[in-house]
Design a protein around this motif. Structure first.
Motif, mmCIF file in Angstrom:
data_model
loop_
_atom_site.group_PDB
_atom_site.id
_atom_site.type_symbol
_atom_site.label_atom_id
_atom_site.label_comp_id
_atom_site.label_asym_id
_atom_site.label_seq_id
_atom_site.Cartn_x
_atom_site.Cartn_y
_atom_site.Cartn_z
ATOM 1 N N VAL A 102 0.815 -1.206 0.000
ATOM 2 C CA VAL A 102 0.000 0.000 0.000
ATOM 3 C C VAL A 102 0.855 1.266 0.000
ATOM 4 O O VAL A 102 0.451 2.307 -0.533
ATOM 5 C CB VAL A 102 -0.943 0.003 1.222
ATOM 6 C CG1 VAL A 102 -0.168 -0.043 2.506
ATOM 7 C CG2 VAL A 102 -1.854 1.210 1.221
ATOM 8 N N ARG A 149 0.833 -2.989 8.002
ATOM 9 C CA ARG A 149 -0.415 -3.218 8.722
ATOM 10 C C ARG A 149 -0.124 -4.351 9.702
ATOM 11 O O ARG A 149 -0.342 -5.518 9.411
ATOM 12 C CB ARG A 149 -1.524 -3.619 7.752
ATOM 13 C CG ARG A 149 -1.797 -2.569 6.707
ATOM 14 C CD ARG A 149 -2.931 -2.950 5.795
ATOM 15 N NE ARG A 149 -2.732 -4.257 5.180
ATOM 16 C CZ ARG A 149 -3.470 -4.722 4.184
ATOM 17 N NH1 ARG A 149 -4.449 -3.997 3.698
ATOM 18 N NH2 ARG A 149 -3.251 -5.910 3.674
ATOM 19 N N SER A 163 -0.519 5.525 11.493
ATOM 20 C CA SER A 163 -1.668 6.270 10.978
ATOM 21 C C SER A 163 -2.933 5.439 11.139
ATOM 22 O O SER A 163 -2.883 4.212 11.236
ATOM 23 C CB SER A 163 -1.470 6.622 9.501
ATOM 24 O OG SER A 163 -1.452 5.434 8.726
ATOM 25 N N GLU A 164 -4.077 6.134 11.137
ATOM 26 C CA GLU A 164 -5.348 5.428 11.212
ATOM 27 C C GLU A 164 -6.448 6.256 10.524
ATOM 28 O O GLU A 164 -7.486 6.559 11.117
ATOM 29 C CB GLU A 164 -5.732 5.140 12.663
ATOM 30 C CG GLU A 164 -6.774 4.051 12.809
ATOM 31 C CD GLU A 164 -6.989 3.651 14.261
ATOM 32 O OE1 GLU A 164 -7.284 2.478 14.499
ATOM 33 O OE2 GLU A 164 -6.854 4.522 15.145
ATOM 34 N N GLU A 166 -9.552 7.056 7.820
ATOM 35 C CA GLU A 166 -10.693 6.294 7.326
ATOM 36 C C GLU A 166 -10.471 5.929 5.861
ATOM 37 O O GLU A 166 -9.928 6.719 5.082
ATOM 38 C CB GLU A 166 -11.979 7.111 7.456
ATOM 39 C CG GLU A 166 -12.387 7.402 8.891
ATOM 40 C CD GLU A 166 -12.897 6.168 9.616
ATOM 41 O OE1 GLU A 166 -13.336 5.208 8.938
ATOM 42 O OE2 GLU A 166 -12.865 6.156 10.861
ATOM 43 N N GLU A 167 -10.896 4.727 5.498
ATOM 44 C CA GLU A 167 -10.866 4.356 4.088
ATOM 45 C C GLU A 167 -11.857 5.212 3.306
ATOM 46 O O GLU A 167 -12.822 5.754 3.873
ATOM 47 C CB GLU A 167 -11.167 2.877 3.919
ATOM 48 C CG GLU A 167 -10.076 1.987 4.488
ATOM 49 C CD GLU A 167 -10.126 0.590 3.904
ATOM 50 O OE1 GLU A 167 -11.162 -0.077 4.065
ATOM 51 O OE2 GLU A 167 -9.129 0.180 3.290
ATOM 52 N N TYR A 202 -9.171 -6.098 5.299
ATOM 53 C CA TYR A 202 -10.049 -4.964 5.016
ATOM 54 C C TYR A 202 -11.168 -5.364 4.057
ATOM 55 O O TYR A 202 -12.266 -4.819 4.128
ATOM 56 C CB TYR A 202 -9.231 -3.791 4.471
ATOM 57 C CG TYR A 202 -8.314 -3.224 5.522
ATOM 58 C CD1 TYR A 202 -8.777 -2.281 6.433
ATOM 59 C CD2 TYR A 202 -6.994 -3.660 5.646
ATOM 60 C CE1 TYR A 202 -7.960 -1.774 7.429
ATOM 61 C CE2 TYR A 202 -6.165 -3.161 6.635
ATOM 62 C CZ TYR A 202 -6.655 -2.222 7.523
ATOM 63 O OH TYR A 202 -5.840 -1.734 8.517
ATOM 64 N N SER A 226 -4.227 -2.360 -3.536
ATOM 65 C CA SER A 226 -5.069 -1.177 -3.666
ATOM 66 C C SER A 226 -4.654 -0.309 -4.848
ATOM 67 O O SER A 226 -5.497 0.358 -5.460
ATOM 68 C CB SER A 226 -5.044 -0.364 -2.376
ATOM 69 O OG SER A 226 -3.719 -0.068 -1.985
ATOM 70 N N ASN A 243 -7.656 2.565 0.976
ATOM 71 C CA ASN A 243 -7.015 3.484 1.914
ATOM 72 C C ASN A 243 -6.704 4.806 1.211
ATOM 73 O O ASN A 243 -6.465 4.828 -0.003
ATOM 74 C CB ASN A 243 -5.747 2.848 2.473
ATOM 75 C CG ASN A 243 -4.662 2.789 1.423
ATOM 76 O OD1 ASN A 243 -3.921 3.759 1.222
ATOM 77 N ND2 ASN A 243 -4.559 1.663 0.724
ATOM 78 N N PHE A 266 -8.092 2.656 8.600
ATOM 79 C CA PHE A 266 -6.964 1.940 8.003
ATOM 80 C C PHE A 266 -5.762 2.110 8.933
ATOM 81 O O PHE A 266 -5.104 3.144 8.950
ATOM 82 C CB PHE A 266 -6.662 2.498 6.607
ATOM 83 C CG PHE A 266 -5.541 1.804 5.907
ATOM 84 C CD1 PHE A 266 -5.705 0.542 5.367
ATOM 85 C CD2 PHE A 266 -4.303 2.425 5.790
ATOM 86 C CE1 PHE A 266 -4.655 -0.099 4.722
ATOM 87 C CE2 PHE A 266 -3.257 1.795 5.143
ATOM 88 C CZ PHE A 266 -3.435 0.528 4.614
ATOM 89 N N THR A 267 -5.488 1.090 9.732
ATOM 90 C CA THR A 267 -4.475 1.170 10.791
ATOM 91 C C THR A 267 -3.123 0.657 10.300
ATOM 92 O O THR A 267 -3.028 -0.450 9.767
ATOM 93 C CB THR A 267 -4.907 0.342 12.012
ATOM 94 O OG1 THR A 267 -6.197 0.798 12.441
ATOM 95 C CG2 THR A 267 -3.915 0.495 13.147
ATOM 96 N N THR A 268 -2.087 1.464 10.479
ATOM 97 C CA THR A 268 -0.739 1.039 10.109
ATOM 98 C C THR A 268 0.224 1.331 11.258
ATOM 99 O O THR A 268 -0.033 2.169 12.121
ATOM 100 C CB THR A 268 -0.246 1.753 8.838
ATOM 101 O OG1 THR A 268 -0.270 3.161 9.059
ATOM 102 C CG2 THR A 268 -1.121 1.404 7.654
#
Length: 305
Positions: A102, A149, A163-164, A166-167, A202, A226, A243, A266-268
């Motif tokens: 990603v 991720r 980071s987090e 929203e998609e 996801y 993606s 994402n 979207f948590t990384t």
């Protein structure tokens, strides 16, 4: 008397500046100390290096030949000094990074390009792997930094939330739904969908959202990445929910980004090898990653206004 660095240093000074007096000033020592060192050097080498004429030292052929080798040695020391100065100024060295796909399309390239503009002598090693593989490689201390991720890193890795966001929903140019700022699952009823592979976590979350809402989608393309999904959408294959990091890279090509009503964070995670040698360059590259993250999220926020 054995040959040593101090004797050679005095010889180099005399040959460079021409007199014992000037050499003493250069070395911040006394004239007798320099004269004594020259005599000791002649004794240690067994060479007649200077003729003494009226208090002056005249280099012999042996001195001239010996000086050529001494200059090579001092040139090497100068280079070592330059290397040390470069390292002190974080101007040279290397950083190794591995990231999830990603981040590989544009994000890491953007961070790397800006970083290398600041530190031109630094080299970077960049690899792309799935998050489980990244976890294994970082546990083995194969890379300095990773962005993945990844929620349960091993103890040999230092993990920090990265980071987090929203998609987002992405659409092709001129799509009828592009007029709306917020899209719900109901809005996407019957839409042609480009979706991630069924092993993607996801993808599972997204399927759950639509299943619970009783919404049917026309799943026309499956892809593991993606970036591929965004390319398919851009060509008109359908709609996708991805994402924002990947979506931002495709905005200049005309991709439309819209908010999705359901929360899909979207948590990384940023991973750092605990047992690799500490390096200021790694810290500086991590700083660049955070700056790049902030730029991407700012671009995404503007596109969603």
């Amino acid at each position: 008397m054995r040959l040593n660095a101090r004797l050679v240093e005095c010889f180099n000074a005399v040959m460079t500046v021409g007199t014992v007096t000037a050499a003493a000033t250069m070395l911040n020592t006394s004239q007798p100390a320099v004269s004594r060192s020259i005599k000791q050097l002649e004794s240690a080498t067994g060479l007649k290096l200077f003729q003494r004429e009226k208090g002056r030292l005249i280099p012999t052929a042996h001195a001239l030949a010996f000086f050529e080798e001494v200059k090579k040695s001092f040139s090497g020391l100068d280079q070592l000094g330059r290397v040390a100065a470069s390292l002190r100024g974080h101007q040279s060295g290397s950083v190794s990074i591995v990231c999830a796909p990603v981040f590989s399309y544009g994000f890491v390239a953007d961070a790397a390009s800006r970083f290398l503009d600041k530190y031109e002598a630094v080299s970077l090693s960049v690899d792309t792997q799935s998050s489980p593989t990244i976890g294994e490689w970082m546990a083995a201390q194969r890379f300095d930094i990773a962005v993945a991720r990844y929620h349960s890193p091993p103890g040999s890795v230092i993990a920090t939330p990265f980071s987090e966001p929203e998609e987002v929903c992405v659409l092709p140019p001129y799509h009828p739904l592009a007029a709306r700022k917020l899209l719900t699952a109901k809005d996407l009823q019957g839409s042609r969908f480009v979706f991630l592979g069924n092993k993607d976590p996801y993808r599972f979350r997204l399927d759950t959202v639509f299943d619970r809402a009783g919404i049917d989608r026309d799943l026309v393309v499956e892809t593991p990445h993606s970036a591929s999904a965004c390319s398919m959408v851009l060509k008109g294959a359908g709609i996708a929910i991805v994402n924002p990091f990947t979506a931002v890279d495709f905005l200049p090509h005309g991709l439309i980004m819209r908010r999705f009503a359901n929360s899909l964070p979207f948590t990384t995670t940023l991973l750092r090898a605990r047992h690799r040698p500490a390096s200021p360059l790694v810290d500086l590259f991590i700083k660049e990653l955070y700056l790049t993250r902030d730029r991407y999220l700012e671009i995404a926020a503007r596109a969603l206004e």
